[in-house]
Design an enzyme around this catalytic site. Structure first.
Site, PDB file in Angstrom:
ATOM      1  N   GLY A 357       1.118  -1.212   0.110  1.00  0.00           N
ATOM      2  CA  GLY A 357      -0.094  -0.148  -0.022  1.00  0.00           C
ATOM      3  C   GLY A 357       0.538   1.222  -0.021  1.00  0.00           C
ATOM      4  CB  VAL A 362      -0.311  -5.644   3.681  1.00  0.00           C
ATOM      5  CG1 VAL A 362      -0.455  -6.615   4.645  1.00  0.00           C
ATOM      6  CG2 VAL A 362       0.171  -3.502   3.978  1.00  0.00           C
ATOM      7  CG  ASP A 473      -6.631   6.064  -0.109  1.00  0.00           C
ATOM      8  OD1 ASP A 473      -7.130   6.521  -1.146  1.00  0.00           O
ATOM      9  OD2 ASP A 473      -5.449   5.568  -0.142  1.00  0.00           O
TER      10      ASP A 473
END
Ligand SMILES: *[C@@H]1O[C@H](CO)[C@@H](O)[C@H](O)[C@H]1NC(C)=O
Ligand SMILES: *[C@@H]1O[C@H](CO)[C@@H](O)[C@H](O)[C@H]1NC(C)=O
Ligand SMILES: *[C@@H]1O[C@H](CO)[C@@H](O)[C@H](O)[C@H]1NC(C)=O
Ligand SMILES: *[C@@H]1O[C@H](CO)[C@@H](O)[C@H](O)[C@H]1NC(C)=O
Ligand SMILES: *[C@@H]1O[C@H](CO)[C@@H](O)[C@H](O)[C@H]1NC(C)=O
Ligand SMILES: *[C@@H]1O[C@H](CO)[C@@H](O)[C@H](O)[C@H]1NC(C)=O
Ligand SMILES: *[C@@H]1O[C@H](CO)[C@@H](O)[C@H](O)[C@H]1NC(C)=O
Length: 675
Positions: A357, A362, A473
């Site tokens: 991201g 992640v 976002d």
């Protein structure tokens, strides 16, 4: 305030119901966050049943000191549970209470993996994580008498604080294996006496019990100022005081002998005295004042409802909540070692990588107790110092809602900054929604549930949590789906944690994804709950159409999905927008209503976009007439006309469906609209 009254009424009703059946314990409250649930007939449920029967059967033993802890099953389906009876209650009352609790908890928390239930006489709790010998203060129950003391209230406050402090030390220092329990009676006025009680679960060490009770005592001012009775209850410890004898003094003295008389330095005219009075006093009506940090869905809904009509009153309620919510979660309990994270993620192995991201990579990980986690390794270049970083993590970790991905903690070692999240099994919404093979798996009822879930998660962020968080976002790849396809909003609070400037709701660093960003945010850096509403509107339209907003740039015709939907709306053909794979499953009314709400959210004027509280209400009600949506902003046009950015970057579709074009770090689009 309404919800407060509501809980009072509810509690009074419950107390009445309970008084009529003298045998049953007096129910106080239950807390079972709906964020981790099990499915019926699962191994977890079998283990839970085993655990509850083992707790019940052991409560009949006489040598257990009113406490028992036990686990059932193997990770990842292990259940850990315990009960604690009030120090002075007899074995038969304890047994009765635990048996009752073991049944009652399943009615109140039928599918939740983590549950706690409190009665006057006992407490029972269980979790999918090991809760033994650890201090748990993550949930606070305040209860207070509605009546104020009238005689020398300040001296009364001081007497309460001094006495509870004193007996807390006594309870904590009880030898291991004994009850960590103490009571004390003090003279208050010539005729009134103060009765106090403290207790820890006896699996805590002396320092842990002290720490837990100190935490509770530090809340005295918040809950109980000048009140005739009060309690602060954590899962691991609690205190209670009243102006009547609410415990059996004879039994209490047997369970925890009072210390030899020592100078207590109490206010004049008070002091320890021998216990003699029988049971007396009228049961005080208690009010559950504030629950932290989990907002029960019921309260949430009620607050959402109240929001529309009672904005002013509600703020008062929150001011109160703010005061007390500050240090509930302590930093230590959230901190993970780098070594344990490395172990959990197999040293950040490529096999464990889930994606990348805007703020970093992640990884999936598994803790030694079997708990699956998602680990976000923040890229360097965060603007935050260590202290701010910790502060923000603690704040964001307190945001818990079943439609939010839970932040478990963080790791801060060397220049590694890592966030540890709940692992959500079913990937993200875009994975299903925009894949022609998989979109069929999302029938209308699932999509409708997802829309409702996102709305509730956002409402919590905007209005009902102690912080006001603007997501900034929101997009399909930030909506994760759990095992039951419930939506969980992820990546909220990142701007805070990452240290992006956000002081006046206006920023020079734009954190967001083009296509989802409201015109005022993209062009002027102005963000607010209404810029999130815009992104939410785009999401609704994507969920209904199964098309990416960004794909419209390539297809031509309408400028974007919003304009395309609006044109069909204007022409009276809104269902044309719908994903054809929904053809067999959709409800015409629901689809049209959702398109309508989506169009209201993408209107150009932020003021005319509905707040999330209204959206949640609209989704739940068919009787409210919606205003007509204005034509959405011709976002693309105004941008390209300015000529400041190439339009291909604008709707950056780099076919990395999971990539997050947070422009903040790449610098390419970010500084285009400085302010
Ligand atoms: C908890 O979640 C389940 C399934 O996700 C849902 O059916 C249930 O209504 C929820 N309970 C509450 C109180 O929100
Ligand atoms: C659970 O098992 C019972 C009997 O073992 C059965 O009657 C019930 O339908 C099952 N429920 C589900 C949801 O599978
Ligand atoms: C108590 O719990 C243990 C498991 O910890 C179980 O084996 C036992 O049957 C339970 N009951 C009694 C009466 O000891
Ligand atoms: C109770 O908890 C302790 C740790 O505090 C643990 O060692 C013990 O095994 C637990 N008892 C049972 C029956 O599981
Ligand atoms: C107790 O005092 C508070 C203010 O200190 C007041 O708002 C409240 O109404 C009082 N309660 C009663 C029952 O008099
Ligand atoms: C209090 O406890 C004592 C001894 O434990 C018992 O004999 C007595 O009946 C209890 N009193 C009440 C009112 O329950
Ligand atoms: C508490 O009050 C009683 C009278 O109600 C009195 O006999 C006793 O001495 C007082 N105790 C102390 C420590 O002042």
């Amino acid at each position: 305030m309404d919800s407060l009254k509501f809980s009072t009424v509810l509690l009074s009703l419950l107390s009445l119901a309970i008084i009529t059946q003298a045998q049953d314990p007096t129910f106080l409250y239950n807390n079972c966050p709906n964020t981790t649930t099990f499915t019926r007939n699962s191994t977890y449920q079998a283990n839970l049943n085993l655990l509850l029967s083992s707790l019940s059967s052991n409560a009949t033993r006489n040598n257990i000191n009113g406490f028992y802890n036990v686990s059932a099953g193997q990770d990842p389906d292990a259940v850990y549970g315990m009960f604690l009876c009030r120090g002075d209650v007899s074995n038969s009352v304890c047994r009765n209470c635990v048996n009752f609790a073991a049944k009652d908890v399943l009615e109140k928390c039928p599918i939740e993996k983590v549950a706690m239930i409190w009665y006057d006489e006992c407490e029972l709790r269980y979790s999918n994580r090991n809760i033994f010998s650890t201090v748990d203060q993550d949930f606070t129950l305040f209860m207070m008498s509605p009546n104020n003391v009238t005689v020398q209230p300040d001296r009364f406050n001081q007497l309460v604080a001094t006495t509870i402090n004193d007996i807390a030390a006594r309870a904590a220092s009880a030898p291991s294996g004994a009850k960590k329990f103490a009571v004390q009676q003090m003279n208050y006025t010539g005729i009134q006496k103060l009765y106090t009680l403290v207790q820890c679960t006896p699996d805590l060490s002396t320092p842990d019990c002290s720490r837990c009770l100190e935490g509770a005592i530090s809340k005295l001012g918040n809950c109980c100022n000048r009140k005739q009775g009060g309690r602060v209850i954590f899962p691991s410890c609690y205190f209670r005081y009243e102006l009547y004898e609410f415990y059996n003094a004879t039994a209490a003295a047997e369970a925890a002998p009072p210390p030899p008389p020592v100078a207590l330095s109490p206010p004049p005219a008070s002091g320890p005295e021998t216990i003699r009075k029988g049971k007396g006093g009228v049961s005080t009506v208690l009010i559950i004042a504030i629950l932290i940090p989990v907002t029960v869905a019921l309260v949430l809904f009620c607050l959402g409802f109240c929001f529309l009509s009672r904005r002013a009153k509600r703020n008062k309620y929150y001011a109160q909540e703010n005061d007390v919510g500050n240090e509930i979660t302590n930093v230590e309990s959230l901190q993970f070692d780098l070594s344990s994270i490395q172990e959990a993620t197999n040293h950040f192995s490529a096999d464990n990588k889930l994606g990348e991201g805007g703020f970093g990579e992640v990884y999936k990980g598994t803790l030694p107790n079997g708990q699956a986690i998602a680990v976000k390794r923040l890229s360097k270049g965060s603007g935050q110092g260590a202290a701010e970083f910790k502060n923000e993590v603690v704040l964001v970790a307190k945001l818990q809602h079943r439609n939010l991905v839970r932040l478990f903690g963080f790791c801060l070692e060397g220049d590694e900054k890592i966030l540890v999240y709940e692992f959500v099994p079913n990937k993200s919404l875009d994975y299903f929604l925009f894949d022609p093979e998989k979109q069929g798996l999302l029938d209308w009822s699932k999509r409708y549930k997802i829309i409702g879930g996102i709305a509730r998660g956002l409402l919590y962020l905007h209005e009902d949590s102690r912080l006001r968080i603007i997501h900034r976002d929101l997009k399909a790849s930030n909506i994760l789906l759990d095992g039951d396809m419930n939506a969980k909003v992820s990546d909220f609070g990142m701007a805070r944690i990452f240290g992006v400037d956000q002081t006046q709701g206006c920023t020079s660093r734009i954190v967001g994804t083009y296509g989802y960003m409201s015109p005022e945010y993209a062009m002027h850096g102005q963000f607010s709950v209404k810029s999130d509403a815009y992104s939410f509107g785009v999401l609704i339209l994507e969920i209904i159409s199964g098309k990416k907003n960004s794909s419209f740039y390539q297809t031509g015709g309408a400028a974007d999905l919003a304009s395309y939907a609006w044109k069909h709306w204007r022409d009276g053909t809104p269902l044309e927008v719908m994903d054809p794979t929904l053809a067999d499953t959709y409800s015409r009314n629901e689809v049209i209503r959702c398109i309508h709400i989506g169009l209201l959210c993408v209107q150009e004027d932020p003021a005319s976009r509905p707040p999330m509280a209204t959206v949640v209400l609209l989704l739940n009600s068919y009787s409210i007439t919606l205003p007509l949506p204005q034509e959405p902003a011709f976002f693309l046009h105004s941008r390209t006309d300015q000529g400041s950015i190439p339009s291909k970057e604008f709707f950056a579709d780099k076919s990395k469906s999971n990539a997050v074009p947070y422009s903040g770090d790449e610098g390419s689009i970010t500084e285009v609209y400085p302010r």
